[in-house]
Design an enzyme around this catalytic site. Structure first.
Site, PDB file in Angstrom:
ATOM      1  N   TYR A   1     -14.531 -13.280   0.176  1.00 56.12           N
ATOM      2  CA  TYR A   1     -15.352 -12.167  -0.389  1.00 56.12           C
ATOM      3  C   TYR A   1     -16.470 -12.681  -0.962  1.00 56.12           C
ATOM      4  O   TYR A   1     -17.557 -12.097  -0.759  1.00 56.12           O
ATOM      5  CB  TYR A   1     -14.533 -11.208  -1.047  1.00 56.12           C
ATOM      6  CG  TYR A   1     -13.496 -10.214  -0.359  1.00 56.12           C
ATOM      7  CD1 TYR A   1     -14.229  -9.092   0.348  1.00 56.12           C
ATOM      8  CD2 TYR A   1     -12.140 -10.486  -0.471  1.00 56.12           C
ATOM      9  CE1 TYR A   1     -13.246  -8.536   1.263  1.00 56.12           C
ATOM     10  CE2 TYR A   1     -11.351  -9.308   0.030  1.00 56.12           C
ATOM     11  CZ  TYR A   1     -12.016  -8.486   1.038  1.00 56.12           C
ATOM     12  OH  TYR A   1     -10.950  -7.520   1.762  1.00 56.12           O
TER      13      TYR A   1
ATOM     14  N   ARG B   1      -7.132  11.084  -7.308  1.00 57.29           N
ATOM     15  CA  ARG B   1      -8.335  10.138  -7.011  1.00 57.29           C
ATOM     16  C   ARG B   1      -9.247  10.936  -6.667  1.00 57.29           C
ATOM     17  O   ARG B   1     -10.434  10.189  -6.679  1.00 57.29           O
ATOM     18  CB  ARG B   1      -8.038   9.187  -6.010  1.00 57.29           C
ATOM     19  CG  ARG B   1      -7.131   7.652  -6.214  1.00 57.29           C
ATOM     20  CD  ARG B   1      -8.109   6.917  -6.955  1.00 57.29           C
ATOM     21  NE  ARG B   1      -9.389   6.657  -6.548  1.00 57.29           N
ATOM     22  CZ  ARG B   1      -9.805   6.167  -5.344  1.00 57.29           C
ATOM     23  NH1 ARG B   1      -8.998   5.343  -4.474  1.00 57.29           N
ATOM     24  NH2 ARG B   1     -11.008   6.067  -5.077  1.00 57.29           N
TER      25      ARG B   1
ATOM     26  N   ARG C   1      -3.474   5.990   0.125  1.00 58.22           N
ATOM     27  CA  ARG C   1      -4.369   7.026   0.982  1.00 58.22           C
ATOM     28  C   ARG C   1      -3.319   7.891   1.664  1.00 58.22           C
ATOM     29  O   ARG C   1      -3.496   9.024   2.115  1.00 58.22           O
ATOM     30  CB  ARG C   1      -5.342   6.456   1.646  1.00 58.22           C
ATOM     31  CG  ARG C   1      -6.451   6.006   0.892  1.00 58.22           C
ATOM     32  CD  ARG C   1      -7.558   5.178   1.623  1.00 58.22           C
ATOM     33  NE  ARG C   1      -7.072   3.921   2.115  1.00 58.22           N
ATOM     34  CZ  ARG C   1      -7.739   3.322   3.052  1.00 58.22           C
ATOM     35  NH1 ARG C   1      -9.067   3.482   3.359  1.00 58.22           N
ATOM     36  NH2 ARG C   1      -7.082   2.102   3.258  1.00 58.22           N
TER      37      ARG C   1
ATOM     38  N   ARG D   1       0.590  -1.242  -0.063  1.00 55.49           N
ATOM     39  CA  ARG D   1      -0.077  -0.158  -0.089  1.00 55.49           C
ATOM     40  C   ARG D   1       0.861   1.453   0.044  1.00 55.49           C
ATOM     41  O   ARG D   1       0.394   2.294   0.466  1.00 55.49           O
ATOM     42  CB  ARG D   1      -1.021   0.125   1.248  1.00 55.49           C
ATOM     43  CG  ARG D   1      -1.725  -1.201   1.256  1.00 55.49           C
ATOM     44  CD  ARG D   1      -3.159  -0.970   2.124  1.00 55.49           C
ATOM     45  NE  ARG D   1      -3.925  -2.138   2.287  1.00 55.49           N
ATOM     46  CZ  ARG D   1      -4.397  -2.525   3.771  1.00 55.49           C
ATOM     47  NH1 ARG D   1      -4.169  -1.763   4.521  1.00 55.49           N
ATOM     48  NH2 ARG D   1      -5.044  -3.506   3.599  1.00 55.49           N
TER      49      ARG D   1
ATOM     50  N   ASP E   1      -6.450  -3.568  -7.325  1.00 53.22           N
ATOM     51  CA  ASP E   1      -7.294  -4.041  -6.296  1.00 53.22           C
ATOM     52  C   ASP E   1      -7.348  -5.495  -6.439  1.00 53.22           C
ATOM     53  O   ASP E   1      -7.480  -5.950  -7.516  1.00 53.22           O
ATOM     54  CB  ASP E   1      -8.470  -3.397  -6.188  1.00 53.22           C
ATOM     55  CG  ASP E   1      -9.332  -3.775  -4.847  1.00 53.22           C
ATOM     56  OD1 ASP E   1      -9.095  -3.079  -3.544  1.00 53.22           O
ATOM     57  OD2 ASP E   1     -10.170  -4.825  -4.761  1.00 53.22           O
TER      58      ASP E   1
END
Length: 355
Positions: A162, A51, A42, A38, A87
Site C-alpha cells: 500500500y 457506522r 458490512r 470480516r 483496519d
C-alpha cells in the site's frame, strides 16, 4: 525489560479454556470452533446503522463504537471468537502517515514511499499513539467474558505494498520494482514496518487480546523464492517479537497455497488457508506442529442451504485428521452475504463436530 516488553500474566481461565484457544494450541476441543474474517462489518445491517455517516478511520478510533461493532457478530452468530474491529492501516495513520480510506477504493496514501528519504514517514509506534485501542479492548474483554478476542495487524509486505503503490494494486509493479531493484531499501522498509506492526500487536495483547492474526493479504502475488528472501524475515521478526506473551499467533494470506510451508516457517502457531487448497493437503504442505484455520469459499454462502452444508462438510472431512482446526472462510465475509447464512453455518459446524 520495560513494562511494554514484559509478557502478560496468563489470561483468565474462561477464555483460556475456550474451544478456539484450545484448537489453536492443538488440544482436544468440545467442537470445532468457528469465527469469520470480516464478521464484524458490512454484511450486518446493525453495523451499517451504527457506522452511518462515520468515516472508516474515525470509526476505528472511537472505543465505544469499536466495542459495539466487535460484539455484533458474537451476539448474532454465536461465533467462538471475536475479532477486534479496526483496519490494517490504523497504525500507519497513528504515526502520522498521510492516508485515508476512500469508499469503494480502499487505503490511499498521499505521498507514496519510493525513495530512502521517504522512509522518514515511518517513525516508531508507541502505546500512546493508539490509546483508543487499549481503551476499546478493555471495554471488550469485560463484555466478552469467556469469548476470546483476536487482535490483528497487517503484515509488513501488505503494508509496504500500500505504501509504495499509494493505494490498492492488482500488479504491485512499484513494490516489486523496489524489491527487485533496490533490495536494501526494500529490506529497510519491511524491517521498519515489522517494528511498527509488532508494537501494534503488543498493545493489543497487553490490553487483553487472547490471540493475534497477521494478515498478509497480498503475499499470494509472490513466488516462493521471493517470499523467502524478501518477506519472510520481516514476518518472522513480528512473530518473534510477540512470542513471549504465550498467545496463539495466526498467519493468513490469500492465494498463498504455494507459500504455506514458508508461512508456517515464519513462526505462527496457526496457519490460515484460503479455499484453493484442501485442508488435508494444506496440512501436508505446512507440516506437523501447527494448527490450521479455514477454509470455506466465501461465495458458497450465496448458494442454497443444502449446498452450503455439503461444501462445509467437505471442509470438515478434509480437516478431520488435523491436530487443531479452526473453521473459517478462505477469505473475508463478502458485504452482500446474508447474515442468516452465517448463523446457520456456525450452528452446522458446532452440531456436526460436537465431541
Amino acid at each position: 525489560m520495560s513494562a511494554n516488553d514484559a509478557p502478560r500474566a496468563q489470561q483468565p481461565s474462561a477464555p483460556y479454556d475456550s474451544a478456539f484457544l484450545k484448537a489453536c494450541r492443538r488440544e482436544p476441543v468440545p467442537h470445532t470452533p468457528v469465527w469469520f474474517m470480516r464478521q464484524a462489518g458490512r454484511s450486518l445491517p446493525e453495523y451499517r446503522k451504527v457506522r452511518e455517516g462515520i468515516p472508516m478511520l474515525e470509526s476505528c478510533m472511537r472505543p465505544e463504537l469499536v466495542t459495539e461493532i466487535t460484539l455484533q457478530p458474537v451476539r448474532r452468530h454465536n461465533v467462538d471468537a471475536a475479532i477486534y474491529f479496526s483496519d490494517i492501516v490504523v497504525p500507519l495513520k497513528a504515526i502520522g502517515v498521510d492516508l485515508d480510506i476512500k469508499p469503494g477504493v480502499g487505503p490511499v496514501v498521499e505521498h507514496p514511499i519510493r525513495t530512502r528519504e521517504d522512509l522518514a514517514q515511518l517513525r516508531d509506534l508507541t502505546p500512546e499513539d493508539v490509546s483508543y485501542v487499549t481503551e476499546a479492548i478493555g471495554l471488550l474483554t469485560r463484555e466478552l467474558g469467556a469469548t476470546p478476542l483476536i487482535g490483528f495487524a497487517g503484515a509488513p509486505f501488505t503494508l509496504a505494498s500500500y505504501l509504495v503503490e499509494g493505494g490498492p494494486s492488482r500488479t504491485y509493479e512499484n513494490a516489486k520494482a523496489m524489491m527487485y531493484g533496490d533490495p536494501e531499501l526494500w529490506a529497510d522498509l519491511l524491517d521498519r514496518l515489522a517494528g511498527i506492526t509488532a508494537a501494534f500487536l503488543k498493545v493489543q495483547i497487553e490490553a487483553g487480546a487472547s490471540a493475534v492474526q497477521l494478515f498478509d493479504s497480498w503475499a499470494g502475488a509472490l513466488a516462493p523464492v521471493d517470499y523467502r528472501r524478501s518477506v519472510l524475515p520481516a514476518s518472522a521478526k513480528v512473530f518473534d517479537a510477540v512470542a513471549g506473551y504465550g498467545v496463539p499467533r495466526i498467519h493468513f494470506g490469500v492465494g498463498t497455497g504455494e507459500l504455506l510451508p514458508l508461512m508456517g516457517e515464519a513462526g505462527a502457531d496457526v496457519v490460515g488457508v484460503d479455499w484453493r487448497v484442501p485442508m488435508d493437503e494444506a496440512a501436508r504442505r505446512v507440516g506437523p506442529g501447527k494448527a490450521l484455520q479455514g477454509n470455506l469459499d466465501p461465495t458458497v454462502l450465496f448458494a442454497p442451504t443444502e449446498a452450503v452444508e455439503a461444501k462445509t462438510q467437505e471442509v470438515l472431512d478434509a480437516a478431520a485428521g488435523l491436530e487443531g482446526h479452526v473453521f473459517n472462510l478462505g477469505h473475508g465475509v463478502m458485504p452482500s452475504t446474508d447474515p442468516d447464512a452465517l448463523t446457520r453455518l456456525v450452528e452446522y459446524v458446532h452440531t456436526h463436530t460436537a465431541r
